[in-house]
Design a protein around this motif. Structure first.
Motif, short mmCIF file in Angstrom:
data_model
loop_
_atom_site.label_atom_id
_atom_site.label_comp_id
_atom_site.label_asym_id
_atom_site.label_seq_id
_atom_site.Cartn_x
_atom_site.Cartn_y
_atom_site.Cartn_z
N LYS A 1 47.87 36.93 44.88
CA LYS A 1 46.74 37.30 44.02
C LYS A 1 47.07 38.56 43.22
O LYS A 1 46.76 38.65 42.03
CB LYS A 1 45.48 37.50 44.87
N GLU B 1 49.34 37.63 40.43
CA GLU B 1 48.57 36.95 39.38
C GLU B 1 47.82 37.97 38.53
O GLU B 1 47.85 37.91 37.29
CB GLU B 1 47.58 35.97 40.00
N LEU B 2 47.15 38.91 39.18
CA LEU B 2 46.37 39.91 38.46
C LEU B 2 47.25 40.80 37.57
O LEU B 2 46.83 41.19 36.47
CB LEU B 2 45.57 40.78 39.43
N GLU C 1 40.42 38.26 30.80
CA GLU C 1 41.01 37.40 31.84
C GLU C 1 41.21 38.18 33.13
O GLU C 1 40.93 37.69 34.22
CB GLU C 1 42.35 36.83 31.38
N SER D 1 37.70 38.93 34.81
CA SER D 1 37.15 37.76 35.50
C SER D 1 37.90 37.45 36.78
O SER D 1 37.29 37.18 37.82
CB SER D 1 37.17 36.54 34.58
N ALA D 2 39.22 37.49 36.73
CA ALA D 2 40.03 37.18 37.91
C ALA D 2 39.86 38.26 38.98
O ALA D 2 39.82 37.95 40.17
CB ALA D 2 41.50 37.04 37.52
N TYR D 3 39.75 39.51 38.56
CA TYR D 3 39.58 40.62 39.50
C TYR D 3 38.26 40.49 40.25
O TYR D 3 38.20 40.61 41.48
CB TYR D 3 39.65 41.95 38.76
N ALA E 1 38.40 37.53 42.66
CA ALA E 1 39.19 37.84 43.85
C ALA E 1 38.40 38.72 44.81
O ALA E 1 38.43 38.51 46.03
CB ALA E 1 40.50 38.53 43.46
#
Length: 80
Positions: A11, A14-15, A22, A25-27, A30
């Motif tokens: 993860k 990825e971040l 982007e 949103s992903a942070y 997670a």
């Protein structure tokens, strides 16, 4: 630095590759997932815990985690 398991490291990797909206949103996603996992651990302990002090601390933690989840869900909604 704290020890990070394989899924956590994936993860983080990825971040690190994301920027802007982007990343945001992903942070948040997670963090929401992590808090949901932590809440499940607290609920599991509450169903089987026998030490009164530990149960009381777990109840307090569960309340804080639940609040964090609500904030993260609101933030996630605001991000779209």
């Amino acid at each position: 630095m704290a020890m990070v398991d394989e899924a956590g490291q994936a993860k983080l990797t990825e971040l690190q590759g994301l920027t802007g909206a982007e990343f945001d949103s992903a942070y948040v996603a997670a963090n929401l997932e992590g808090h949901q996992q932590l809440l499940a651990i607290q609920e599991e302990y509450l169903s089987a815990g026998t030490n009164r002090e530990h149960v009381n601390v777990t109840k307090l933690a569960k309340g804080m985690i639940t609040e964090h989840i609500a904030h993260l869900e609101a933030l996630q909604g605001a991000l779209g």
